[in-house]
Design an enzyme around this catalytic site. Structure first.
Site, PDB file in Angstrom:
ATOM      1  N   HIS A  26     107.012  61.907  60.689  1.00  0.00           N
ATOM      2  CA  HIS A  26     106.393  60.976  59.759  1.00  0.00           C
ATOM      3  C   HIS A  26     106.919  61.243  58.346  1.00  0.00           C
ATOM      4  O   HIS A  26     107.425  62.328  58.062  1.00  0.00           O
ATOM      5  CB  HIS A  26     104.878  61.199  59.672  1.00  0.00           C
ATOM      6  CG  HIS A  26     104.142  61.270  60.955  1.00  0.00           C
ATOM      7  ND1 HIS A  26     103.304  60.262  61.391  1.00  0.00           N
ATOM      8  CD2 HIS A  26     104.066  62.250  61.908  1.00  0.00           C
ATOM      9  CE1 HIS A  26     102.754  60.615  62.537  1.00  0.00           C
ATOM     10  NE2 HIS A  26     103.193  61.816  62.876  1.00  0.00           N
TER      11      HIS A  26
ATOM     12  N   THR B 280     105.015  61.181  54.388  1.00  0.00           N
ATOM     13  CA  THR B 280     103.649  61.207  53.880  1.00  0.00           C
ATOM     14  C   THR B 280     103.247  59.884  53.254  1.00  0.00           C
ATOM     15  O   THR B 280     102.080  59.495  53.304  1.00  0.00           O
ATOM     16  CB  THR B 280     103.478  62.337  52.855  1.00  0.00           C
ATOM     17  OG1 THR B 280     104.494  62.216  51.844  1.00  0.00           O
ATOM     18  CG2 THR B 280     103.571  63.704  53.529  1.00  0.00           C
TER      19      THR B 280
ATOM     20  N   GLU C 123     104.777  65.993  59.115  1.00  0.00           N
ATOM     21  CA  GLU C 123     104.762  65.119  57.948  1.00  0.00           C
ATOM     22  C   GLU C 123     105.820  65.622  56.959  1.00  0.00           C
ATOM     23  O   GLU C 123     105.843  66.810  56.614  1.00  0.00           O
ATOM     24  CB  GLU C 123     103.393  65.111  57.279  1.00  0.00           C
ATOM     25  CG  GLU C 123     102.316  64.384  58.057  1.00  0.00           C
ATOM     26  CD  GLU C 123     102.348  62.876  57.860  1.00  0.00           C
ATOM     27  OE1 GLU C 123     103.194  62.395  57.067  1.00  0.00           O
ATOM     28  OE2 GLU C 123     101.528  62.187  58.491  1.00  0.00           O
TER      29      GLU C 123
ATOM     30  N   HIS D 177     107.250  57.800  63.904  1.00  0.00           N
ATOM     31  CA  HIS D 177     105.932  57.152  63.945  1.00  0.00           C
ATOM     32  C   HIS D 177     106.107  55.656  64.177  1.00  0.00           C
ATOM     33  O   HIS D 177     105.315  55.016  64.876  1.00  0.00           O
ATOM     34  CB  HIS D 177     105.206  57.420  62.631  1.00  0.00           C
ATOM     35  CG  HIS D 177     103.726  57.218  62.702  1.00  0.00           C
ATOM     36  ND1 HIS D 177     102.924  57.241  61.586  1.00  0.00           N
ATOM     37  CD2 HIS D 177     102.880  56.997  63.747  1.00  0.00           C
ATOM     38  CE1 HIS D 177     101.665  57.032  61.942  1.00  0.00           C
ATOM     39  NE2 HIS D 177     101.619  56.887  63.251  1.00  0.00           N
TER      40      HIS D 177
ATOM     41  N   ASP E  35     107.349  54.603  59.126  1.00  0.00           N
ATOM     42  CA  ASP E  35     107.855  55.945  58.806  1.00  0.00           C
ATOM     43  C   ASP E  35     108.487  56.634  60.021  1.00  0.00           C
ATOM     44  O   ASP E  35     108.125  56.315  61.157  1.00  0.00           O
ATOM     45  CB  ASP E  35     106.733  56.810  58.215  1.00  0.00           C
ATOM     46  CG  ASP E  35     105.511  56.945  59.113  1.00  0.00           C
ATOM     47  OD1 ASP E  35     105.041  55.918  59.603  1.00  0.00           O
ATOM     48  OD2 ASP E  35     105.029  58.075  59.299  1.00  0.00           O
TER      49      ASP E  35
END
Length: 249
Positions: A24, A26, A89, A136, A146
């Site tokens: 991912h 953020t 992340e 993601h 993302d």
């Protein structure tokens, strides 16, 4: 590889063994803001790791626990991907916080080096096929973009992380499929996307759901042209990713 422990309360027990890795960005103004949110019980979100721009790695949730990062998602027919995956992340504003000129913020070299090191470490300890190292946006294409088309998936694949179609395998023809098309060729397209892992009904019609999934595929594998149309390059790359055995769990 040094990892700072920053425990988040946002986790619970897994229901399945780990067999996926989800990347991912953020999508927030700063890493500090993202870390605060993932450690806030009211937010009910978290990830196992967060990687800062300078390459620092923070661990929020133990790998044997279920972090809350994937949301409603599907891959290769599996749901409850939080129970099956490790989530990373990467600090980057992405589409949510672009640069002042509207472009996507770059991923610094030190950060990508840390991403590669952490992913290789995780893959050395868990049985995660290359086909289950995902974005993601792969597992939730209608909701997420993302880690974005600016993320260097080819560089990760060169390091043994995930899949990337080889340019040498491409031999473009003039065929293409467009939104609104229907018939056996569209069914074949949808079945290849399903075999790779995308959640999509093979109904033989190039509908909005198909356009969204093609856009997600392009965001990862054809990042210079995210149109939602299956042009010749997209079809070639799709066939190659399918041929790499991406449909195998």
């Amino acid at each position: 590889m040094q990892v700072e422990q920053v425990p988040s309360p946002n986790f619970n027990d897994r229901k399945h063994a780990v067999n996926m890795l989800v990347l991912h960005y953020t999508g927030m103004e700063s890493g500090e803001a993202a870390l605060t949110r993932m450690c806030d019980p009211a937010a009910e979100v978290s990830a196992h790791y967060m990687i800062w721009e300078d390459g620092r790695i923070s661990q929020l949730v133990a790998e044997d626990k279920r972090a809350w990062h994937a949301g409603v998602s599907i891959w290769q027919g599996d749901t409850d991907l939080n129970s099956r995956s490790i989530g990373i992340e990467i600090v980057n504003g992405g589409h949510d916080v672009p640069l002042s000129d509207g472009t996507l913020p770059p991923y610094p070299d030190a950060q990508i080096e840390a991403v590669i090191a952490l992913c290789k470490n995780i893959l050395s300890r868990h049985d995660i096929p290359a086909s289950r190292v995902v974005a993601h946006s792969d597992i939730a294409p209608a909701r997420k973009t993302d880690p974005g088309e600016h993320f260097p998936w080819a560089q990760l694949a060169a390091a043994g992380i995930g899949l990337w179609p080889s340019a040498a395998a491409l031999s473009l023809d003039e065929s293409s499929l467009m939104p609104g098309d229907s018939g056996p060729a569209v069914s074949d397209l949808q079945n290849m996307l399903r075999a790779i892992g995308y959640g999509l009904e093979a109904n033989g019609t190039y509908d909005e759901a198909t356009r969204i999934v093609i856009s997600a595929f392009q965001r990862r594998y054809v990042p210079t042209q995210i149109t939602g149309a299956a042009d010749p390059e997209t079809l070639e790359r799709l066939a190659h990713v399918y041929g790499l055995g991406a449909g195998a769990a």
